[in-house]
Design an enzyme around this catalytic site. Structure first.
Site, mmCIF file in Angstrom:
data_model
loop_
_atom_site.group_PDB
_atom_site.id
_atom_site.type_symbol
_atom_site.label_atom_id
_atom_site.label_comp_id
_atom_site.label_asym_id
_atom_site.label_seq_id
_atom_site.Cartn_x
_atom_site.Cartn_y
_atom_site.Cartn_z
ATOM 1 N N SER A 145 0.809 -1.225 0.000
ATOM 2 C CA SER A 145 0.000 0.000 0.000
ATOM 3 C C SER A 145 0.840 1.271 0.000
ATOM 4 C CB SER A 145 -0.972 -0.007 1.181
ATOM 5 O OG SER A 145 -0.320 -0.398 2.341
ATOM 6 N N THR A 179 -1.327 3.347 4.602
ATOM 7 C CA THR A 179 -0.452 4.510 4.438
ATOM 8 C C THR A 179 0.620 4.597 5.513
ATOM 9 O OG1 THR A 179 -2.424 5.643 3.696
ATOM 10 C CG2 THR A 179 -0.577 7.038 4.363
ATOM 11 N N THR A 184 1.585 6.971 0.142
ATOM 12 C CA THR A 184 0.659 5.854 -0.049
ATOM 13 C C THR A 184 0.448 5.558 -1.533
ATOM 14 O OG1 THR A 184 -1.530 5.020 0.631
ATOM 15 C CG2 THR A 184 -1.463 7.257 -0.188
ATOM 16 N N ARG A 227 -8.427 8.634 -8.787
ATOM 17 C CA ARG A 227 -8.771 8.885 -7.382
ATOM 18 C C ARG A 227 -7.509 9.300 -6.589
ATOM 19 N NH1 ARG A 227 -7.243 6.954 -2.022
ATOM 20 N NH2 ARG A 227 -9.046 7.160 -0.676
ATOM 21 N N THR A 277 -4.328 7.886 8.625
ATOM 22 C CA THR A 277 -4.368 6.679 7.802
ATOM 23 C C THR A 277 -5.815 6.203 7.750
ATOM 24 O OG1 THR A 277 -3.468 4.436 7.558
ATOM 25 C CG2 THR A 277 -3.855 5.183 9.789
ATOM 26 N N GLY A 278 -6.115 5.360 6.782
ATOM 27 C CA GLY A 278 -7.483 4.843 6.686
ATOM 28 C C GLY A 278 -8.193 5.429 5.478
HETATM 29 N N1 GLY Z 1 -5.384 7.063 3.479
HETATM 30 C C1 GLY Z 1 -4.958 6.678 2.203
HETATM 31 C C2 GLY Z 1 -5.967 6.863 1.163
HETATM 32 O O1 GLY Z 1 -7.164 6.888 1.433
HETATM 33 O O2 GLY Z 1 -5.585 6.944 0.009
#
Ligand code: GLY
Length: 324
Positions: free
Chosen positions: A85, A187, A205, A215, A238-239
């Site tokens: 990731s 991330t 990330t 995106r 993160t998330g």
């Molecule tokens: N937190 C990383 C993302 O949503 O891309």
């Protein structure tokens, strides 16, 4: 797990301290670090990025700045093909492109960011170059890639065989379902404070696996995925980026610290804000923060989020406190 152990986990006492029996109990509103004299320098990262933290620590010890330290630490997961990731080996979007997002902030309030960038292993370093060598804060897509080439970064294929296979398996059903605690690291956000109390941060990330092409998440957005205010403190996230962006989460955490909350309380308040406003079913969000005195904290929507702290070459892993 015993009720007591379960309770301690929920309020965020580290697994290592639990197993060593060092900690009796701790109030959720207080971070363990705020109970003792802060020890600087300090690095704190999302998830179990302990190698990233020790690399950062060594860079500082060898005479680098806190910004150099953050950059070198974030290279660790970016260069790791098994970290799916972040950086090289990051999972692609649904069309098979690995696109990376990253940002950095320095103690003087400067910021740099790259978004939707393909073909470069270390977006964190390109983000730093944007900060230092351009009049802008953010470069995206082809523009970011052209800039990286001009700055001498090597163009490579970021899609590993393993990622290509995973995409093929995913394509059978093509069901878009971001996973909570994806691969248990997601991330990397890293915050650092040096011996003089100067702060810096970085975030990198590959974003959500199998995202729509184009995106961009919270990680490269100054204020959402990262914010550093050298007078107050720093925070990173993160998330699920969509939830973090809608609340400008990291800026919120720093502003809450400005209003007197501890890093732990600030992270918790930001998570509660998200949960009170949005549908958070099947989502994870985690924040970590450090204040100017070196007190730190972390808080997440759900269990499973971890963060790692170095106040010396040794790392300490914390199970984050959580809301739901
Ligand atoms: N937190 C990383 C993302 O949503 O891309």
């Amino acid at each position: 797990m015993s009720k007591r152990r379960d309770f301690l986990k929920k309020i965020g006492i580290s697994s290592s301290l639990l197993s060593l029996g060092f900690i009796g109990s701790c109030s959720d509103s207080k971070n363990v670090s705020s109970n003792s004299q802060a020890q600087l320098p300090l690095f704190i990262s999302t998830w179990n990025n302990h190698k990233a933290n020790s690399t950062a620590f060594n860079t500082l010890k060898e005479g680098g700045t806190v910004l150099d330290a953050i950059e070198s630490g974030i290279h660790v997961p970016e260069n790791d093909p098994n970290d799916t990731s972040v950086g090289y080996g990051g999972r692609p979007d649904r069309d098979g492109y690995v696109t990376l997002d990253a940002c950095m902030m320095s103690s003087d309030g400067n910021a740099g960011s790259v978004t939707f960038m393909s073909g470069f292993k270390n977006p964190i370093s390109v983000a730093r170059k944007v900060m230092e060598n351009t009049p802008h804060v953010m470069l995206s897509g082809i523009g970011a890639e052209d800039f990286a080439l001009q700055e001498g970064f090597e163009k490579i294929n970021l899609l590993t065989d393993d990622s290509a296979r995973a995409l093929e398996e995913w394509s059978v059903k093509s069901k878009y379902a971001p996973k909570i605690n994806a691969e248990r690291h997601d991330t990397i956000g890293m915050l650092g404070i040096d011996a003089h109390g100067d702060l810096a941060g970085g975030c990198s990330t590959s974003g959500l696996a199998y995202k729509m092409r184009g995106r961009v998440g919270d990680s490269p957005i100054i204020g959402a995925g990262l914010y550093v205010d050298n007078e107050i403190g720093a925070a990173t996230a993160t998330g699920l980026g969509e939830l973090i962006m809608k609340t400008v989460g990291s800026f919120l955490v720093v502003e809450l610290m400005r209003n007197g909350l501890s890093p732990q309380e600030a992270c918790k308040t930001a998570v509660k804000r998200i949960a009170s406003r949005y549908n958070v079913d099947d989502s994870q969000v985690g924040f970590i923060a450090v204040n100017k005195n070196g007190a730190f904290g972390g808080y997440s929507l759900r269990s499973g989020f971890q963060y790692v702290v170095n106040k010396s070459p040794q790392t300490e892993l914390f199970d984050s406190s959580y809301l739901l």
